[in-house]
Structure formats: structure tokens, C-alpha cells
Enzyme design. Sequence first.
Site: not given
Ligand code: 13P
Ligand code: G3H
Ligand code: ZN
Length: 337
Positions: A50, A83-84, A142, A187, A220, A265-266
Site C-alpha cells: 500500500s 495496492d490502492h 476499482e 480491516g 478487496h 492483509d488483516t
Molecule cells: P483485508 O483488510 O480484508 O485483509 O483486505 C485487504 C485489502 O483489500 C487490501 O487492499
Molecule cells: O488497503 C488496505 C490494506 O490493508 C493496506 O492497509 O494502508 O494500512 O497499509 P494500510
Molecule cells: Zn483493498
Amino acid sequence: MAMVSMRQLLDEAAAGGYGVGAFNVNNMEQIQAIMEAARATSSPVIIQASRGAREYSNDRFLYHLMLAATELYPEIPVALHQDHGNSPATCFSAIDLGFTSVMMDGSLLEDHKTPSDFEYNVGVTREVVERAHAVGVTVEGELGTLGGLEDGVGSGEIHLTDPDQAVEFVERTGVDALAVAIGTSHGAYKFTRKPDREVLAMNVIEEIHQKLPDTHLVMHGSSSVPKHLVDIINEYGGAIKPTWGVPVEEIQLGIKHGVRKINVDTDSRLAMTGAIRKAMAEKPEEFDPRYYLKPARAAMQKVIEERMNGFGQAGHAGDYEPRSLDEMRDFYAAAVH
Ligand code: 13P
Ligand code: G3H
Ligand code: ZN
């Protein structure tokens, strides 16, 4: 093996009928956990950073850790993905650094909070596609917005993806992959009960896939938030409230309907935090970081292996010869979009 194109990973996943986990990283231990899981299950994999991760680690550290990973795990095809991305500039800096794939998240404005309009989203995404494809780099867009504000990403308002608009978006931008909003959020706090079709709109995925059978769909907010991982954190002094994530069976249903990239990620964060809390509680006299980072890395590896098996990517690492970004550039140049 060099880092490979995410487009190729996803095309192969579509041909094989499986999904590929895209796991977030911020540091060495997380990259190691993912690569060990990929080796143990023989999985191709997407590693993503990210904007926050790039800032936290200084992205050159992350990039060079990734190079080490490709040297040490030559049998694993691995794509490195932004990511994003909140703006074309963020995506371009990732491309310049050597990422093989970028997400231009134009569903929100550059502040990454305010929902944008369709024309803005098409404009910024198209701009990124033109520059990325010219150097063989993959682009994820997206459409629709995720819910949830726990991690500071997302508008807090859920706008599910409109399938007809998705068709227009893909035609006008030429994206390789499309993240769809189906009611998930980032999250740990996604759902207050086990999600049913009222809160998790899997039908939207089915409809989009019918209209766009050749576009790779991305889910996501796809952590499953397993109760046993939450329980370990809470048993050792944590304070995570009761919560539900996205069940792996629902993701598997998505994979049957064109979902190829699943963002997680979570679950990694929960696994590591629980293991660290447990290690610290069990031996409060320890102060060597390796004492708690080793079990944290092992716990993350375990949950990722479970996801790799669940998503079906396990066993597919050796299926194909990775194409270089130059070959991908020629592939895009030959395609009409
Ligand atoms: P989670 O928070 O469900 O793991 O999603 C992560 C995500 O979408 C990162 O772009
Ligand atoms: O997009 C969400 C991912 O869990 C990344 O999170 O922006 O805290 O690194 P972050
Ligand atoms: Zn995401």
C-alpha cells in the site's frame, strides 16, 4: 525467476479456474512468510504494498527485499503490485521503481476518502493504463466503493458496483483487472454476524462476470477474520470485539465466477499480533526481537498457506514460463483497446 506480470498470473489462473491471493507486506518477515508459504504449497503469488507500506518501509527497501525473494525462491512466480494507488503519480512512481503491476483506485479522489465520479475514475485509470501497458505493467481499477473506515482507507459509504457501468468502465479504460464492491470493507470489522446475501452481494460478481467474462475480477477486504486468531489476541491481553470476515467458501464461489485476485492483509496482521502477544506473555524476561518475530512469521505463513490451498493456487507454481515485461509490452501493443 524475475518478478512476473500480474496479468500473466491472472490469465493463467483464469485458464486453470483458480484464484490468487494478493498479500500485503510492510517488512522482511512478512515477505518471508509469504514466500515460504508459496514454496510449501507450490503457489504463484501476488505481493502488494500500500502507499502506507511504501512510506513505512521506504519503498526501496521493500523492492530490494522482493529482489532477494525472487533470487531465493526461483521456482515461484511472483508479481509485485501497488495496492490502492490514489493518483496516477503514485502508480507511476511504483512503475519507475520496478513494480510489475499497479492499482489505480479512482473510485475515490486523491485524498482517498471522497467518492469520485465515474468520469474522473475513467480519466485517471485510462491515463495509468496507457503509461503502464507501454512498459508491460498490469493495471487494476476499482469501480464502486468499499465500506469501512477502520484502517483509514475507504469512504465509509458502500456503493456496490453497477454491472452495466462496469462494462463501460472496462471498455473505456482497458484495465486488466477490476476490483468490485460487493459489501466488504477493509480491516477486522466487516460484518457483525456471519455474512449472508443481504450484506455480501455475491450476485453482483456473477452478473459482472456474465457481462465481462474476460476481465479478471478482484475482491478487496477478503480476510476471513478467523475466530481462533482473534481469540489468541484477546487471550493475551488484546481487545478485539466480536466480528466476522468473508468466509473462504464465499471467496470460492467468487472464484467460480471470475474472481482471480483476492486481497488479504488483516488475517496476516491478526496472525502475527496474536503470536507476538503470546510469546511476550509466555516469557516476559525475553527481549530479543527474534524471540517473538519468529513465531509471528510462522503464524502468518500458516494462515497464508491455508488461503493458498483455499483459493486453489496451490500446486500451480510450475505451470508456465513467466513472460518478461518486454513481452507483455508487445502483447499490449498488439491488443486493441
Ligand atoms: P483485508 O483488510 O480484508 O485483509 O483486505 C485487504 C485489502 O483489500 C487490501 O487492499
Ligand atoms: O488497503 C488496505 C490494506 O490493508 C493496506 O492497509 O494502508 O494500512 O497499509 P494500510
Ligand atoms: Zn483493498
